[in-house]
Design a protein around this motif. Sequence first.
Motif, short mmCIF file in Angstrom:
data_model
loop_
_atom_site.label_atom_id
_atom_site.label_comp_id
_atom_site.label_asym_id
_atom_site.label_seq_id
_atom_site.Cartn_x
_atom_site.Cartn_y
_atom_site.Cartn_z
N LYS A 118 -0.37 -2.14 2.80
CA LYS A 118 1.12 -1.57 2.54
C LYS A 118 1.21 -1.28 0.97
O LYS A 118 1.35 -2.31 0.37
CB LYS A 118 2.20 -2.52 3.09
N ILE A 119 0.74 -0.48 0.62
CA ILE A 119 0.59 -0.03 -1.03
C ILE A 119 1.88 0.35 -1.43
O ILE A 119 2.59 1.33 -0.98
CB ILE A 119 -0.56 1.23 -0.97
N SER A 120 2.39 0.08 -2.66
CA SER A 120 3.40 0.35 -3.50
C SER A 120 2.86 1.75 -4.27
O SER A 120 1.64 1.90 -4.59
CB SER A 120 3.72 -0.74 -4.34
N ILE A 121 4.08 2.29 -4.61
CA ILE A 121 3.75 3.68 -5.52
C ILE A 121 3.18 3.11 -6.87
O ILE A 121 2.51 4.02 -7.54
CB ILE A 121 4.89 4.74 -5.55
N ASN A 122 3.58 1.89 -7.09
CA ASN A 122 2.93 1.32 -8.31
C ASN A 122 1.61 0.55 -8.38
O ASN A 122 1.61 -0.30 -9.23
CB ASN A 122 4.17 0.44 -9.09
N TYR A 123 0.99 1.08 -7.27
CA TYR A 123 -0.17 0.54 -7.41
C TYR A 123 -1.36 0.55 -8.48
O TYR A 123 -1.37 1.55 -9.20
CB TYR A 123 -1.26 0.96 -6.26
N GLY A 124 -1.99 -0.49 -8.99
CA GLY A 124 -2.56 -0.45 -10.24
C GLY A 124 -1.83 -0.73 -11.40
O GLY A 124 -2.26 -0.71 -12.76
N HIS B 121 -9.94 -0.53 -5.79
CA HIS B 121 -9.22 0.95 -6.59
C HIS B 121 -8.70 1.90 -5.37
O HIS B 121 -9.13 1.66 -4.36
CB HIS B 121 -10.32 1.30 -7.25
N PHE B 122 -7.48 2.45 -5.75
CA PHE B 122 -6.92 3.32 -4.52
C PHE B 122 -7.22 4.63 -5.15
O PHE B 122 -7.15 5.32 -6.03
CB PHE B 122 -5.51 3.10 -4.92
N LYS B 123 -8.10 5.33 -4.08
CA LYS B 123 -8.75 6.66 -4.24
C LYS B 123 -8.55 7.24 -2.83
O LYS B 123 -8.74 6.90 -1.68
CB LYS B 123 -10.14 6.55 -4.52
#
Length: 187
Positions: free
Chosen positions: A179-185, A162-164
């Motif tokens: 390298k996380i996308s703004i669309n993560y999840g 999870h991105f927190k």
Amino acid sequence: MIHKKDELVLPGDILCTYEEYIPSNWTYVEDGYIKASIGGNVIIDDEEKTISITTVNPPEYLKEDDIVIGHITEVKANKALVTIKTIKNKKRELVTGYKGFIHISKSSNNFVSSMHNLFKIGDIVEARVMNIYGPEYIDLSTLELNTGVIKAMCVECRKFMHFKENKLVCECGKTDSRKISINYGGI
């Protein structure tokens, strides 16, 4: 000429000999004959001397600038290998299996010392198609904000993280970065 213009054909049907026309969309050459690779209607262009097939809702071909979704299969110091599964926002499957790579120079706008800091095996990514050299050699980029990891797997327990608070957190307690996308999840 075995089949005429607008005639309905099935995959594998012989359309004509290779000497009569140039194969075009949804056709291929085998044993000196041009054959249909998909079911549909025959299209003949006598001016260009091409023969092709047209069909309703055909499978997708990969093109430059497409945003694709795939999963990381291998990470090396200077590139990550990706098995491409689909084109984003398309309902049909790809016509063939594609494999691509993200080079370190096209992975992030920030300095990157190793691709191991950005991607891990099993991560699901969105990437932009930059060049197509063949079905197993697609040049991909994750430089844009909407590209990168959209689902990350924990390296300890293999569950999705999870991105927190600007970091990836797993229920097993492991934290990590990618390298996380703004669309993560967003899958």
